[in-house]
Scaffold this motif. Structure first.
Motif, PDB file in Angstrom:
ATOM      1  N   ILE A  78      32.077   4.938  -4.001  1.00 22.96           N
ATOM      2  CA  ILE A  78      32.405   6.507  -3.544  1.00 22.96           C
ATOM      3  C   ILE A  78      31.274   6.891  -2.359  1.00 22.96           C
ATOM      4  CG2 ILE A  78      31.167   7.363  -5.439  1.00 22.96           C
ATOM      5  CD1 ILE A  78      33.856   9.278  -5.674  1.00 22.96           C
ATOM      6  N   SER A  79      31.610   7.689  -1.654  1.00 25.39           N
ATOM      7  CA  SER A  79      30.754   8.355  -0.704  1.00 25.39           C
ATOM      8  C   SER A  79      29.520   9.078  -1.441  1.00 25.39           C
ATOM      9  CB  SER A  79      31.635   9.133   0.276  1.00 25.39           C
ATOM     10  OG  SER A  79      31.947  10.155  -0.176  1.00 25.39           O
ATOM     11  N   THR A  80      28.571   9.064  -0.937  1.00 29.81           N
ATOM     12  CA  THR A  80      27.434   9.997  -1.578  1.00 29.81           C
ATOM     13  C   THR A  80      27.756  11.641  -1.747  1.00 29.81           C
ATOM     14  OG1 THR A  80      26.286  10.291   0.688  1.00 29.81           O
ATOM     15  CG2 THR A  80      25.474   8.319  -0.546  1.00 29.81           C
ATOM     16  N   ASP A  81      28.573  11.885  -1.186  1.00 29.55           N
ATOM     17  CA  ASP A  81      29.095  13.232  -1.266  1.00 29.55           C
ATOM     18  C   ASP A  81      29.954  13.338  -2.372  1.00 29.55           C
ATOM     19  OD1 ASP A  81      31.330  12.460   0.221  1.00 29.55           O
ATOM     20  OD2 ASP A  81      31.151  14.024   1.695  1.00 29.55           O
ATOM     21  N   GLY A  82      30.645  12.133  -2.771  1.00 33.52           N
ATOM     22  CA  GLY A  82      31.699  12.302  -4.071  1.00 33.52           C
ATOM     23  C   GLY A  82      32.894  12.490  -3.531  1.00 33.52           C
ATOM     24  N   THR A  83      33.181  12.693  -2.381  1.00 32.91           N
ATOM     25  CA  THR A  83      34.558  13.027  -1.842  1.00 32.91           C
ATOM     26  C   THR A  83      35.481  11.847  -1.304  1.00 32.91           C
ATOM     27  OG1 THR A  83      33.961  13.631   0.430  1.00 32.91           O
ATOM     28  CG2 THR A  83      33.804  15.238  -1.073  1.00 32.91           C
TER      29      THR A  83
ATOM     30  N   LEU B 293      35.328  10.100   9.501  1.00 32.24           N
ATOM     31  CA  LEU B 293      34.739   9.922   8.303  1.00 32.24           C
ATOM     32  C   LEU B 293      33.292   9.729   8.582  1.00 32.24           C
ATOM     33  CD1 LEU B 293      37.483   7.744   6.429  1.00 32.24           C
ATOM     34  CD2 LEU B 293      37.051  10.006   6.342  1.00 32.24           C
ATOM     35  N   SER B 294      32.864   9.781   9.699  1.00 30.98           N
ATOM     36  CA  SER B 294      31.261   9.443  10.167  1.00 30.98           C
ATOM     37  C   SER B 294      30.237  10.003   9.376  1.00 30.98           C
ATOM     38  CB  SER B 294      31.165   9.429  11.655  1.00 30.98           C
ATOM     39  OG  SER B 294      31.128  10.680  12.095  1.00 30.98           O
ATOM     40  N   ALA B 295      30.637  11.257   8.761  1.00 32.92           N
ATOM     41  CA  ALA B 295      29.514  12.161   7.784  1.00 32.92           C
ATOM     42  C   ALA B 295      29.406  11.302   6.687  1.00 32.92           C
ATOM     43  CB  ALA B 295      29.845  13.462   7.975  1.00 32.92           C
ATOM     44  N   LYS B 296      30.480  10.392   6.227  1.00 35.42           N
ATOM     45  CA  LYS B 296      30.353   9.949   4.766  1.00 35.42           C
ATOM     46  C   LYS B 296      29.651   8.650   4.888  1.00 35.42           C
ATOM     47  CE  LYS B 296      33.585  13.011   4.118  1.00 35.42           C
ATOM     48  NZ  LYS B 296      33.639  14.000   3.094  1.00 35.42           N
ATOM     49  N   VAL B 297      28.638   8.559   3.776  1.00 31.42           N
ATOM     50  CA  VAL B 297      27.745   7.572   3.894  1.00 31.42           C
ATOM     51  C   VAL B 297      28.142   6.644   2.496  1.00 31.42           C
ATOM     52  CG1 VAL B 297      25.522   6.648   3.454  1.00 31.42           C
ATOM     53  CG2 VAL B 297      26.070   8.860   4.953  1.00 31.42           C
ATOM     54  N   PHE B 298      28.237   5.483   2.259  1.00 30.73           N
ATOM     55  CA  PHE B 298      28.570   4.454   1.392  1.00 30.73           C
ATOM     56  C   PHE B 298      27.682   3.319   1.299  1.00 30.73           C
ATOM     57  CE2 PHE B 298      32.229   6.038   3.414  1.00 30.73           C
ATOM     58  CZ  PHE B 298      33.062   6.511   2.473  1.00 30.73           C
ATOM     59  N   GLN B 299      27.233   3.278  -0.247  1.00 30.43           N
ATOM     60  CA  GLN B 299      26.250   2.273  -0.297  1.00 30.43           C
ATOM     61  C   GLN B 299      27.166   1.052  -0.913  1.00 30.43           C
ATOM     62  OE1 GLN B 299      22.461   3.090  -1.433  1.00 30.43           O
ATOM     63  NE2 GLN B 299      22.052   1.497  -2.727  1.00 30.43           N
TER      64      GLN B 299
END
Length: 106
Positions: free
Chosen positions: A54-59, A92-98
């Motif tokens: 899940i992305s770091t912002d949870g969305t 989705l470029s502002a979404k960060v995924f690990q």
């Protein structure tokens, strides 16, 4: 998604390597499209990616899948809205995924 590896990765586990890195989603994503996962390094290929993330912002959820079965497949991400699991689209470029998994060298 081009991953930036965390310090210490890839880490050797016998003759294989574990990796953990992060990256941003695509800037122009079409629902259902594949976003190839790329890890830095000369001639590395991905054996498996550990689960969905899940992305770091949870969305937004990114789910990985291989291009086929067997050795040296490419791995791709597809993106979904976390609250509904509907396919995501757009910027989705502002979404960060690990992302983590296992890799090897040719």
């Amino acid at each position: 998604m081009q991953l930036t590896l965390l310090n210490g990765y890839p880490d050797l586990i016998g003759r294989r390597q574990a990796f953990v890195g992060y990256g941003n989603g695509p800037s122009n994503y079409t629902a259902g499209a594949d976003d190839p996962v790329v890890i830095p390094g000369f001639e590395r290929y991905i054996d498996a990616i550990a689960g969905g993330v899940i992305s770091t912002d949870g969305t937004t959820v990114a789910i990985a899948h291989p291009s086929g079965h067997g050795a040296r497949q490419t791995w791709n991400l597809q993106y979904y809205v976390a609250s509904s699991m509907a396919q995501a689209s757009g910027n989705l470029s502002a979404k960060v995924f690990q992302v983590g998994g296992w890799c090897g060298e040719y």
